[in-house]
Design an enzyme around this catalytic site. Structure first.
Site, PDB file in Angstrom:
ATOM      1  N   HIS A 267       0.845  -1.198   0.000  1.00 54.67           N
ATOM      2  CA  HIS A 267       0.000   0.000   0.000  1.00 54.67           C
ATOM      3  C   HIS A 267       0.886   1.256   0.000  1.00 54.67           C
ATOM      4  O   HIS A 267       1.233   1.774  -1.042  1.00 54.67           O
ATOM      5  CB  HIS A 267      -0.934  -0.068   1.211  1.00 54.67           C
ATOM      6  N   HIS A 306      -1.461  -0.363 -11.650  1.00 51.25           N
ATOM      7  CA  HIS A 306      -2.385  -0.008 -10.574  1.00 51.25           C
ATOM      8  C   HIS A 306      -3.634  -0.868 -10.686  1.00 51.25           C
ATOM      9  O   HIS A 306      -4.055  -1.186 -11.796  1.00 51.25           O
ATOM     10  CB  HIS A 306      -2.763   1.480 -10.681  1.00 51.25           C
ATOM     11  N   ASP A 362       3.485   6.503  -7.072  1.00 51.51           N
ATOM     12  CA  ASP A 362       4.746   6.265  -6.369  1.00 51.51           C
ATOM     13  C   ASP A 362       5.980   6.409  -7.246  1.00 51.51           C
ATOM     14  O   ASP A 362       7.101   6.383  -6.741  1.00 51.51           O
ATOM     15  CB  ASP A 362       4.741   4.856  -5.758  1.00 51.51           C
TER      16      ASP A 362
END
Ligand SMILES: CC(C)(COP(=O)(O)OP(=O)(O)OC[C@H]1O[C@@H](n2cnc3c(N)ncnc32)[C@H](O)[C@@H]1OP(=O)(O)O)[C@@H](O)C(=O)NCCC(=O)NCCS
Length: 427
Positions: A267, A306, A362
């Site tokens: 996460h 994702h 990220d």
């Protein structure tokens, strides 16, 4: 017969059922009537990891993963990140509307008033090892706050809930900064309430001898990153806050469950992995070999792909822009050049195109945090600071939703059938 319905035939019995369709969903409880006999419990859905189950109605965040759209309360993330502030965004997520000037000032003032934490918190911090992971520290001290505010248990009172919202928004930056300084053995820097939300946090982390020269560009970059992380509908940590909060525990305990969920590498921890990957690639010349190894199945291209976005993550686009602003201030990081080239090569490669793998939030954020002076294990704490308003808004929505009850999934039992106890001497 309603036209918006699903006809299901149970081939075990030959019976047909008419299930209403509302908002593109059928109610799982409507399946319970489908039975093979009176004793039968009734049909359930099986959905590990909730891949295709809507667990709530929510008016907070909209995502279209195929089109790469993210909106908070209808406002595009691009506009909020470009023109909004973090506190405005937090207010918007909670109340559903952007604040007026007076409302924003009142909200900021309420938060400023609550930034201090009880000094006993420092005793807890002293109990943590010098190298304690700051996310472990944070989840511990946020959970501990529930014991300082026993009134927070009164979750049925909207005014009381608002006080706890303010306390959490005000105190999380203080606790996060304390965790940062604990790891460095630096004395804790107390909140300076003449500074803004972001400025105060940055000051509490980096101030030495009471002095820190603020860099407006870096502070704005941090603010944009927090806005981009503020909510992401029913992700793992938000689902944890909702599930734990559904037991009607106080919000400090529910938020500490969210921090625990975010701590996990699947996460909140992926941005750390991106930096390790860029270190491993080392130079631009190392990219083709690395891409080939990913395509062979030796590891993944971190910061790509994702569960929801099957196109460019809109947050990644904005973060890439912020990265250039930050590096203009701090000097170019050769790792950014590797990241940009890696992205370009991957986006043209059949393997990634076919699987709809694009950069996610990220891919660039870790590089920015590192340039700002935050160590790798602190990145997830910054994510938590950003996500807090989302957790709190989703908690508020859950508490006031008449359709919600204590979260309690069902299971498919796969263990042994009933059998008698055997005394230990006979086993
Ligand atoms: C985010 C993630 C967990 C989503 O996973 P998911 O939706 O369950 O997708 P899957 O794991 O089913 O992957 C689908 C396919 O794409 C491939 N794939 C997914 N992400 C990949 C990546 N980052 N690099 C290389 N291949 C990847 C899988 O190997 C799989 O290929 P296959 O069909 O040949 O088996 C995944 O993309 C990932 O691990 N990304 C890297 C970690 C990361 O950046 N996480 C942060 C998310 S914000």
């Amino acid at each position: 017969m309603p036209s918006n319905s699903l006809t299901v035939t149970d081939n075990r019995t030959g019976k047909s059922y008419e299930l209403p369709i509302t908002d593109g969903t059928v109610k799982a409880m409507d399946l319970r009537q489908i039975k093979t006999s009176d004793e039968d419990f009734g049909l359930m859905t099986y959905d590990p990891a909730f891949m295709n189950t809507a667990a709530c109605r929510s008016a907070i965040t909209f995502i279209d993963g195929d089109k790469g759209i993210l909106e908070y309360r209808g406002f595009p993330i691009e506009e909020l990140a470009e023109r909004g502030t973090f506190l405005e965004t937090a207010y918007l997520l909670l109340h559903g509307e952007l604040p007026s000037k007076a409302q924003l000032e009142a909200y900021a003032k309420d938060i400023r008033y609550h930034t201090y934490v009880h000094t006993n918190i420092i005793k807890f911090l002293e109990g943590f090892r010098y190298d304690a992971h700051p996310m472990g520290t944070l989840l511990g001290v946020v959970g501990a706050l529930s014991t300082f505010y026993p009134d927070a248990k009164d979750i049925g009172d909207p005014k009381n809930r608002y006080v706890q919202h303010i306390r959490l928004m005000a105190k999380l930056p203080t606790l996060a900064a304390f965790a940062f300084r604990h790891n460095r053995g630096l004395p804790y820097e107390f909140p300076s309430n003449d500074l803004g939300y972001i400025g105060n946090f940055v000051n509490m982390t980096f101030s030495i001898g009471g002095k820190h020269e603020p860099n407006k560009v870096l502070q704005r970059a941090l603010e944009i990153l927090l806005i981009l992380h503020a909510d992401h509908e029913q992700n793992c940590s938000t689902s944890a806050v909702r599930a734990v909060g559904s037991s009607h525990v106080d919000p400090f305990s529910a938020v500490s469950a969210g921090i625990a969920a975010l701590y996990g590498p699947l996460h909140g921890g992926a941005n750390e992995a991106v930096l390790r990957m860029l270190d491993e690639i080392d130079t631009k010349a190392g990219i083709p070999k690395f891409i080939e190894s990913v395509k062979k199945g030796d590891g993944r291209l971190m910061g790509f792909g994702h569960r929801v976005y099957k196109s460019y993550d809109p947050r990644a686009k904005l973060i890439k822009k912020v990265a250039y602003d930050v590096f203009q201030q701090t000097g170019m990081n050769p790792k950014l050049e590797i990241a940009v080239e890696l992205e370009q090569i991957a986006l043209k490669d059949e393997y990634f195109i076919k699987r709809k793998l694009y950069p996610n939030v990220d891919f660039y954020s870790g590089l920015i945090y590192q340039a700002m002076g935050y160590p790798t294990d602190y990145f997830t704490v910054l994510f938590a600071l950003g996500r807090l308003p989302g957790w709190l808004a989703q908690w508020e929505e859950m508490i006031t939703d008449g359709e919600q009850k204590i979260a309690r999934p069902r299971q498919v039992y796969t263990g042994p059938v009933r059998r008698p106890y055997v005394p230990v001497e006979k086993r």
